[in-house]
Write a protein that holds these residues in place. Structure first.
Motif, short mmCIF file in Angstrom:
data_model
loop_
_atom_site.label_atom_id
_atom_site.label_comp_id
_atom_site.label_asym_id
_atom_site.label_seq_id
_atom_site.Cartn_x
_atom_site.Cartn_y
_atom_site.Cartn_z
N ASP A 198 0.83 -1.22 0.00
CA ASP A 198 0.00 0.00 0.00
C ASP A 198 0.86 1.27 0.00
OD1 ASP A 198 -2.36 -1.40 -0.06
OD2 ASP A 198 -2.67 -1.32 2.12
N TYR A 199 1.99 1.24 0.71
CA TYR A 199 2.91 2.39 0.70
C TYR A 199 3.44 2.65 -0.71
CZ TYR A 199 3.06 2.11 5.81
OH TYR A 199 2.75 2.09 7.13
N ALA A 200 3.79 1.58 -1.39
CA ALA A 200 4.31 1.71 -2.76
C ALA A 200 3.21 2.21 -3.70
CB ALA A 200 4.87 0.38 -3.24
N ARG A 201 1.96 1.72 -3.47
CA ARG A 201 0.85 2.17 -4.31
C ARG A 201 0.55 3.65 -4.08
NH1 ARG A 201 -0.48 -2.96 -4.56
NH2 ARG A 201 -1.40 -3.35 -2.53
N ARG A 202 0.61 4.11 -2.82
CA ARG A 202 0.40 5.53 -2.53
C ARG A 202 1.49 6.39 -3.18
NH1 ARG A 202 -0.19 5.21 3.63
NH2 ARG A 202 -1.32 3.27 3.57
N ALA A 203 2.72 5.90 -3.12
CA ALA A 203 3.81 6.63 -3.77
C ALA A 203 3.58 6.69 -5.27
CB ALA A 203 5.15 5.97 -3.45
N SER A 204 3.14 5.57 -5.85
CA SER A 204 2.85 5.52 -7.28
C SER A 204 1.74 6.49 -7.65
CB SER A 204 2.45 4.10 -7.68
OG SER A 204 1.98 4.07 -8.99
N THR A 205 0.70 6.54 -6.84
CA THR A 205 -0.42 7.45 -7.09
C THR A 205 0.02 8.91 -6.98
OG1 THR A 205 -1.96 5.80 -6.21
CG2 THR A 205 -2.76 8.06 -6.35
N THR A 206 0.84 9.19 -5.98
CA THR A 206 1.33 10.56 -5.80
C THR A 206 2.16 11.00 -7.00
OG1 THR A 206 1.36 10.27 -3.41
CG2 THR A 206 2.67 12.08 -4.30
N VAL A 207 3.05 10.12 -7.45
CA VAL A 207 3.90 10.45 -8.60
C VAL A 207 3.05 10.60 -9.86
CG1 VAL A 207 5.74 9.58 -10.10
CG2 VAL A 207 5.97 9.42 -7.62
N SER A 208 2.07 9.73 -10.02
CA SER A 208 1.18 9.81 -11.18
C SER A 208 0.37 11.10 -11.17
CB SER A 208 0.24 8.60 -11.18
OG SER A 208 -0.66 8.69 -12.25
N ASP A 209 -0.15 11.48 -10.00
CA ASP A 209 -0.91 12.73 -9.89
C ASP A 209 -0.02 13.94 -10.21
OD1 ASP A 209 -3.12 11.27 -9.19
OD2 ASP A 209 -2.96 11.73 -7.02
N PHE A 210 1.22 13.89 -9.71
CA PHE A 210 2.15 14.99 -9.99
C PHE A 210 2.45 15.07 -11.49
CE2 PHE A 210 6.52 16.69 -10.34
CZ PHE A 210 6.27 17.96 -9.87
N ALA A 211 2.63 13.91 -12.15
CA ALA A 211 2.89 13.89 -13.59
C ALA A 211 1.71 14.47 -14.37
CB ALA A 211 3.18 12.47 -14.06
N THR A 212 0.49 14.11 -13.95
CA THR A 212 -0.71 14.65 -14.61
C THR A 212 -0.81 16.15 -14.40
OG1 THR A 212 -1.83 12.54 -14.24
CG2 THR A 212 -3.21 14.45 -14.74
N SER A 213 -0.53 16.59 -13.18
CA SER A 213 -0.56 18.02 -12.87
C SER A 213 0.48 18.77 -13.68
CB SER A 213 -0.32 18.22 -11.38
OG SER A 213 -0.03 19.55 -11.09
N LEU A 214 1.66 18.20 -13.77
CA LEU A 214 2.75 18.83 -14.54
C LEU A 214 2.39 18.93 -16.01
CD1 LEU A 214 5.68 19.90 -14.35
CD2 LEU A 214 6.44 17.58 -14.82
N GLN A 215 1.79 17.88 -16.54
CA GLN A 215 1.42 17.86 -17.96
C GLN A 215 0.33 18.88 -18.27
OE1 GLN A 215 3.07 16.00 -20.18
NE2 GLN A 215 1.90 16.86 -21.84
N SER A 216 -0.59 19.09 -17.33
CA SER A 216 -1.72 19.98 -17.60
C SER A 216 -1.40 21.46 -17.41
CB SER A 216 -2.90 19.59 -16.71
OG SER A 216 -2.60 19.84 -15.36
N LYS A 217 -0.32 21.77 -16.68
CA LYS A 217 0.00 23.18 -16.40
C LYS A 217 0.83 23.80 -17.51
CE LYS A 217 -0.17 23.40 -11.40
NZ LYS A 217 0.58 23.75 -10.19
N ASP A 218 0.65 25.11 -17.64
CA ASP A 218 1.46 25.90 -18.56
C ASP A 218 2.81 26.20 -17.89
OD1 ASP A 218 2.12 27.50 -20.76
OD2 ASP A 218 1.22 29.30 -19.87
#
Length: 176
Positions: free
Chosen positions: A113-133
């Motif tokens: 679960d710790y690894a999955r939370r880390a994966s989700t956090t990194v994925s959310d950050f990647a999505t946020s980074l991709q969507s921002k100018d």
């Protein structure tokens, strides 16, 4: 044969009271000479000032154009870098998700679960980074540095350390 000093004046001769005093003429300045244009020195000065002002305006406009061009190139490079970073973070997220499955099998569900939370956090950050100018990312970074300068310096040092290690590893692989 003439004696050595004959026919020559010495400093004593020039300084004597009997020697005639001559005046030197001052060399005229460029503004004193009229080259036949019929314009006064004040008109010439105004004309040269207007030429200088026009030249300065042209140079200023060219410099502004170069600054705009450089900003556009930098913005393009930043956008490309942002896209590559978002893709790399997406790959890291997938890697962490795969690692979570392996951790589940070896150590149990809690550690997975710790690894999955880390994966989700990194994925959310990647999505946020991709969507921002790029401008929004720069503004967010400036705000973060103002709010937490110590954390920002520590993060910069850590990133610098990691990049140095990666470069050293890459250069040692090429040498081998």
């Amino acid at each position: 044969m003439l004696p050595y000093n004959e026919g020559r004046s010495t400093m004593a001769d020039n300084n004597s009271a009997d020697a005639p005093k001559t005046r030197r003429r001052a060399v005229p300045s460029a503004s004193d000479i009229d080259v036949g244009t019929g314009s006064s020195s004040s008109q010439k000065t105004a004309s040269s000032e207007s030429v200088a002002t026009g030249t300065f305006a042209k140079v200023k406009a060219q410099a502004a154009g170069l600054v705009d061009e450089a900003a556009e190139v930098a913005r393009s490079a930043a956008t490309t870098g942002k896209d590559k970073a978002a893709d790399a973070l997406g790959g890291l997220s997938k890697l962490a998700e795969d690692a979570a499955k392996a951790v589940d099998d070896r150590l149990g569900g809690n550690y997975g679960d710790y690894a999955r939370r880390a994966s989700t956090t990194v994925s959310d950050f990647a999505t946020s980074l991709q969507s921002k100018d790029v401008d929004a990312i720069i503004a967010d970074t400036k705000a973060f540095v103002r709010k937490s300068p110590v954390v920002a310096i520590g993060a910069a040092a850590a990133v610098g350390f990691l990049l140095t290690r990666l470069i050293k590893i890459g250069s040692s692989d090429r040498d081998a």
